[in-house]
Each structure stands twice: as structure tokens, then as C-alpha cells.
Write an enzyme that holds these catalytic residues in place. Structure first.
Site, short mmCIF file in Angstrom:
data_model
loop_
_atom_site.label_atom_id
_atom_site.label_comp_id
_atom_site.label_asym_id
_atom_site.label_seq_id
_atom_site.Cartn_x
_atom_site.Cartn_y
_atom_site.Cartn_z
N VAL A 1 -4.64 16.47 39.93
CA VAL A 1 -3.53 16.84 39.07
C VAL A 1 -2.90 15.59 38.47
O VAL A 1 -2.84 14.54 39.10
CB VAL A 1 -2.47 17.68 39.85
CG1 VAL A 1 -1.80 16.89 40.95
CG2 VAL A 1 -1.46 18.32 38.91
N CYS A 2 -2.46 15.70 37.21
CA CYS A 2 -1.72 14.63 36.54
C CYS A 2 -0.55 15.30 35.80
O CYS A 2 -0.10 16.35 36.22
CB CYS A 2 -2.62 13.83 35.59
SG CYS A 2 -3.24 14.78 34.18
N ARG A 3 -0.07 14.72 34.74
CA ARG A 3 1.04 15.33 34.01
C ARG A 3 0.58 16.53 33.18
O ARG A 3 1.15 17.60 33.23
CB ARG A 3 1.76 14.32 33.11
CG ARG A 3 2.98 14.93 32.39
CD ARG A 3 3.68 13.96 31.48
NE ARG A 3 2.81 13.25 30.56
CZ ARG A 3 2.32 13.75 29.43
NH1 ARG A 3 2.63 14.97 29.04
NH2 ARG A 3 1.53 13.02 28.67
N GLY B 1 -3.07 17.31 32.54
CA GLY B 1 -4.43 17.75 32.82
C GLY B 1 -5.51 16.85 32.25
O GLY B 1 -6.68 17.02 32.56
N MET C 1 1.01 18.80 36.04
CA MET C 1 2.35 19.01 36.61
C MET C 1 3.30 19.65 35.61
O MET C 1 4.25 20.32 36.01
CB MET C 1 2.91 17.70 37.14
CG MET C 1 2.26 17.21 38.43
SD MET C 1 2.38 18.38 39.82
CE MET C 1 4.16 18.49 40.04
#
Length: 129
Positions: free
Chosen positions: A80-82, A84, A108
Site C-alpha cells: 500500500v502507498c498513497r 496505488g 491509503m
């Protein structure tokens, strides 16, 4: 361990091509211990707010060959990141290493918009930056 059947998206995953999962499915998989969340954002982003229980390893480290955190070894990983994008790249890198991995679609941002919890390392309510 077989790859969990939570792969969605327009492309069918092939060998070493990670699938995707929704934030809600990722939350449930992590909550039940079926998989582990791996946040690949930078330290300041992680500190501002992350999914409860998420491990942290920035994409730049993974790209440089840094191993996964010990708690993720041998487990299905939910990258997961901010938004995708970085997590999709991280998932590709990890899949090439033979890790069973899914990308959390929308990152996120989508996690928080879904009303799922965001916390700080100290346990306070966090926010996504």
C-alpha cells in the site's frame, strides 16, 4: 502458501504479476492475520498516518534490494502507498522475488475514503499525506 483469491482488476495476473485487492478486503485480510500490510511510502507519510498494524519499508529500499521486514517473511503481502502507484511497483518487485503479493487499489487515499482506520505510530488518529 497459495495466493489468496482476492485478485481484482482489468488484467488477469500472470506469473510474477501481482493482482489487486480493495482497501476493505485488505483491511479484513490484515485484521484476520491472513496477510500483512506493507506500507511503501516515505517515513514522513507513514508517520502522519498508516493502516493499523502496517509494516513500513519504503519503495526506494525495496528497489535497492532491501529485504522485507521479518514479520512479512513467508506471508502474503498487501502493498500500500498513497494512491496505488508506488505500491503497484513495489508489488511487481516483490512478485519478481517470489513473494505472494497484492496491491491495495487506490492506496491509503482510498483506504481513508472507505472509512477505514488511519493511525500514527503512537496510536493516535492519523491522516494521509
Amino acid at each position: 502458501m497459495p495466493l489468496l483469491p482476492h485478485t481484482h482488476g482489468p488484467n488477469t495476473p500472470g506469473p510474477n504479476t501481482p493482482g489487486q485487492t480493495s482497501p476493505a478486503e485488505a483491511h479484513e485480510l490484515a485484521r484476520t492475520g491472513a496477510a500483512v500490510l506493507l506500507d511503501v511510502r516515505e517515513a514522513a507519510e507513514f508517520t502522519a498516518g498508516h493502516a493499523p498494524g502496517a509494516l513500513h519499508q519504503p519503495l526506494i529500499g525495496l528497489a535497492a534490494g532491501v529485504p522485507l521486514p521479518t514479520a512479512a517473511a513467508g506471508r502474503t503481502v498487501l502493498a500500500v502507498c498513497r494512491s496505488g502507484n508506488r505500491s503497484r511497483r513495489a508489488a511487481e518487485l516483490l512478485a519478481q522475488r517470489g513473494v505472494q503479493v497484492l496491491n491495495v487499489a487506490g492506496g491509503m487515499d482510498a483506504w481513508a475514503l472507505s472509512g477505514l482506520p488511519v493511525t500514527t505510530p503512537g496510536g493516535a488518529a492519523g491522516h494521509v499525506i
